[in-house]
Design an enzyme around this catalytic site. Sequence first.
Site, PDB file in Angstrom:
ATOM      1  N   LEU A  34       0.840  -1.202   0.000  1.00 18.51           N
ATOM      2  CA  LEU A  34       0.000   0.000   0.000  1.00 18.51           C
ATOM      3  C   LEU A  34       0.869   1.243   0.000  1.00 18.51           C
ATOM      4  CD1 LEU A  34      -2.641  -0.578   2.844  1.00 18.51           C
ATOM      5  CD2 LEU A  34      -3.125  -0.314   0.402  1.00 18.51           C
ATOM      6  N   SER A 112       2.064 -17.240  11.720  1.00 15.99           N
ATOM      7  CA  SER A 112       2.691 -16.652  12.906  1.00 15.99           C
ATOM      8  C   SER A 112       2.634 -17.600  14.087  1.00 15.99           C
ATOM      9  CB  SER A 112       1.952 -15.362  13.267  1.00 15.99           C
ATOM     10  OG  SER A 112       2.354 -14.902  14.546  1.00 15.99           O
ATOM     11  N   ASN A 113       3.587 -17.404  14.995  1.00 16.49           N
ATOM     12  CA  ASN A 113       3.541 -18.117  16.281  1.00 16.49           C
ATOM     13  C   ASN A 113       2.232 -17.826  17.018  1.00 16.49           C
ATOM     14  OD1 ASN A 113       4.219 -15.870  18.533  1.00 16.49           O
ATOM     15  ND2 ASN A 113       5.421 -15.440  16.706  1.00 16.49           N
ATOM     16  N   HIS A 114       1.593 -16.689  16.701  1.00 18.69           N
ATOM     17  CA  HIS A 114       0.368 -16.327  17.417  1.00 18.69           C
ATOM     18  C   HIS A 114      -0.839 -17.186  17.014  1.00 18.69           C
ATOM     19  CE1 HIS A 114       2.546 -13.242  19.420  1.00 18.69           C
ATOM     20  NE2 HIS A 114       3.021 -12.821  18.259  1.00 18.69           N
ATOM     21  N   TYR A 141      -5.694 -11.394  15.769  1.00 18.67           N
ATOM     22  CA  TYR A 141      -4.582 -11.539  14.817  1.00 18.67           C
ATOM     23  C   TYR A 141      -4.185 -13.018  14.679  1.00 18.67           C
ATOM     24  CZ  TYR A 141       0.326 -11.517  13.321  1.00 18.67           C
ATOM     25  OH  TYR A 141       1.513 -11.801  12.685  1.00 18.67           O
TER      26      TYR A 141
HETATM   27  N1  LIG Z   1       8.126  -9.692  11.883  1.00 18.56           N
HETATM   28  C1  LIG Z   1       7.820 -10.773  12.567  1.00 18.56           C
HETATM   29  O1  LIG Z   1       8.557 -11.180  13.465  1.00 18.56           O
HETATM   30  C2  LIG Z   1       6.579 -11.577  12.253  1.00 18.56           C
HETATM   31  C3  LIG Z   1       6.243 -12.628  13.116  1.00 18.56           C
HETATM   32  C4  LIG Z   1       5.137 -13.414  12.793  1.00 18.56           C
HETATM   33  C5  LIG Z   1       4.424 -13.182  11.632  1.00 18.56           C
HETATM   34  N2  LIG Z   1       4.763 -12.124  10.843  1.00 18.56           N
HETATM   35  C6  LIG Z   1       3.952 -11.886   9.638  1.00 18.56           C
HETATM   36  O2  LIG Z   1       4.820 -11.642   8.552  1.00 18.56           O
HETATM   37  C7  LIG Z   1       4.268 -10.648   7.686  1.00 18.56           C
HETATM   38  C8  LIG Z   1       5.225  -9.483   7.566  1.00 18.56           C
HETATM   39  O3  LIG Z   1       5.515  -8.991   8.864  1.00 18.56           O
HETATM   40  P1  LIG Z   1       6.232  -7.589   9.072  1.00 18.56           P
HETATM   41  O4  LIG Z   1       6.881  -7.648  10.418  1.00 18.56           O
HETATM   42  O5  LIG Z   1       7.041  -7.240   7.887  1.00 18.56           O
HETATM   43  O6  LIG Z   1       4.950  -6.639   9.190  1.00 18.56           O
HETATM   44  P2  LIG Z   1       4.871  -5.065   8.907  1.00 18.56           P
HETATM   45  O7  LIG Z   1       3.676  -4.584   9.639  1.00 18.56           O
HETATM   46  O8  LIG Z   1       6.164  -4.409   9.175  1.00 18.56           O
HETATM   47  O9  LIG Z   1       4.617  -5.004   7.336  1.00 18.56           O
HETATM   48  C9  LIG Z   1       3.376  -5.333   6.765  1.00 18.56           C
HETATM   49  C10 LIG Z   1       3.285  -4.607   5.441  1.00 18.56           C
HETATM   50  O10 LIG Z   1       2.024  -4.917   4.861  1.00 18.56           O
HETATM   51  C11 LIG Z   1       1.530  -3.740   4.277  1.00 18.56           C
HETATM   52  N3  LIG Z   1       0.079  -3.814   4.170  1.00 18.56           N
HETATM   53  C12 LIG Z   1      -0.850  -3.687   5.155  1.00 18.56           C
HETATM   54  N4  LIG Z   1      -2.073  -3.767   4.645  1.00 18.56           N
HETATM   55  C13 LIG Z   1      -1.917  -3.968   3.310  1.00 18.56           C
HETATM   56  C14 LIG Z   1      -2.828  -4.113   2.229  1.00 18.56           C
HETATM   57  N5  LIG Z   1      -4.158  -4.082   2.421  1.00 18.56           N
HETATM   58  N6  LIG Z   1      -2.328  -4.285   0.987  1.00 18.56           N
HETATM   59  C15 LIG Z   1      -0.983  -4.302   0.764  1.00 18.56           C
HETATM   60  N7  LIG Z   1      -0.078  -4.159   1.760  1.00 18.56           N
HETATM   61  C16 LIG Z   1      -0.550  -3.995   3.002  1.00 18.56           C
HETATM   62  C17 LIG Z   1       1.955  -2.613   5.203  1.00 18.56           C
HETATM   63  O11 LIG Z   1       1.941  -1.361   4.531  1.00 18.56           O
HETATM   64  C18 LIG Z   1       3.346  -3.063   5.588  1.00 18.56           C
HETATM   65  O12 LIG Z   1       4.330  -2.532   4.743  1.00 18.56           O
HETATM   66  C19 LIG Z   1       2.920 -10.257   8.301  1.00 18.56           C
HETATM   67  O13 LIG Z   1       1.919 -11.035   7.680  1.00 18.56           O
HETATM   68  C20 LIG Z   1       3.064 -10.665   9.752  1.00 18.56           C
HETATM   69  O14 LIG Z   1       1.818 -10.954  10.327  1.00 18.56           O
HETATM   70  C21 LIG Z   1       5.819 -11.321  11.128  1.00 18.56           C
END
Ligand SMILES: NC(=O)c1ccc[n+]([C@@H]2O[C@H](COP(=O)([O-])OP(=O)(O)OC[C@H]3O[C@@H](n4cnc5c(N)ncnc54)[C@H](O)[C@@H]3O)[C@@H](O)[C@H]2O)c1
Length: 270
Positions: A34, A112-114, A141
């Site tokens: 986005l 996710s772990n969640h 979530y």
């Molecule tokens: N970082 C972690 O440790 C972690 C742990 C478990 C799961 N995750 C999962 O991994 C994925 C990435 O995590 P992250 O830490 O980079 O999250 P983040 O929140 O930093 O990034 C998510 C990205 O998705 C984009 N986004 C949100 N809504 C959107 C939409 N409707 N269309 C397009 N883009 C959209 C946001 O702009 C953002 O850039 C997520 O699905 C998160 O749930 C991450």
Amino acid sequence: MTETVLVTGAAGTIGRLMRPRLARPGRTLRLLDLLDQPPAGPGERIELVTASVTDPAAMTAACRGAAAVIHLGGISREAPWEQILAVNVDGTRTVLEAARLAGVPRVILASSNHAVGMRPVAEAGPGGVPANAPPRPDTYYGVSKVAVEALGSLYHDRFGLDVVCIRIGSCFPEPPGVRGLATWLSPDDGARLFEACLAAPSPGFRVVWGASDNTRGHYSLTEARALGYSPRDDAERFAEKILAESAPAPGDALLGGGFTTTPVGEPNPL
Ligand SMILES: NC(=O)c1ccc[n+]([C@@H]2O[C@H](COP(=O)([O-])OP(=O)(O)OC[C@H]3O[C@@H](n4cnc5c(N)ncnc54)[C@H](O)[C@@H]3O)[C@@H](O)[C@H]2O)c1
């Protein structure tokens, strides 16, 4: 031959960490979010797409010609149900449906772990918590990640897509706090895991844990190793510093850590 890999949520924490690490000769990364993203650097082979994962037409267009989708886009913390449902659940169905319509054979989903956050760490056992441990979400979530996995299973069984769901622990440049000593997925190991998911011949439907080979880890890495993942990092090298600076947090006796004590439906700190 060039291969295009579509990455959703590419402007987020993991997307930005993976952008340089998933670059390969002969590969184009199609980076969708986005948010606006920095333009291509010298020699960088990327395409930038500004779109929502909830937009079927935009997603089908973004999937065209891709060899695989890495779906990271969405809400990465607790939020009101309507938002979680629209972006994480409906958005993931939209991504999978777009992949199907565009003929993309493989989708890697960020779980996710969640999804199993309410499970006690003490139940991990010697081999660690299996990657297919049954759902025990800690938040809306977490519920959405259970649904993400279920959607992946459906799109494999009914439409033949290869779908790998990664139950990511904590993917950040350094382990976040004491819990992170067990849950860390180093950025380099994250890239190794995504590469294994991209390269494994016909993986079918799988759920794997996404973590480094952490001394204090409590996730089973057997399933991810079976895909070809060979982690090289261990959060233990940060232990002395982290233990000197911080203490275990409320909720750390459960897999989901702090998410297990956050009010359901209210945005929480990561
Ligand atoms: N970082 C972690 O440790 C972690 C742990 C478990 C799961 N995750 C999962 O991994 C994925 C990435 O995590 P992250 O830490 O980079 O999250 P983040 O929140 O930093 O990034 C998510 C990205 O998705 C984009 N986004 C949100 N809504 C959107 C939409 N409707 N269309 C397009 N883009 C959209 C946001 O702009 C953002 O850039 C997520 O699905 C998160 O749930 C991450």
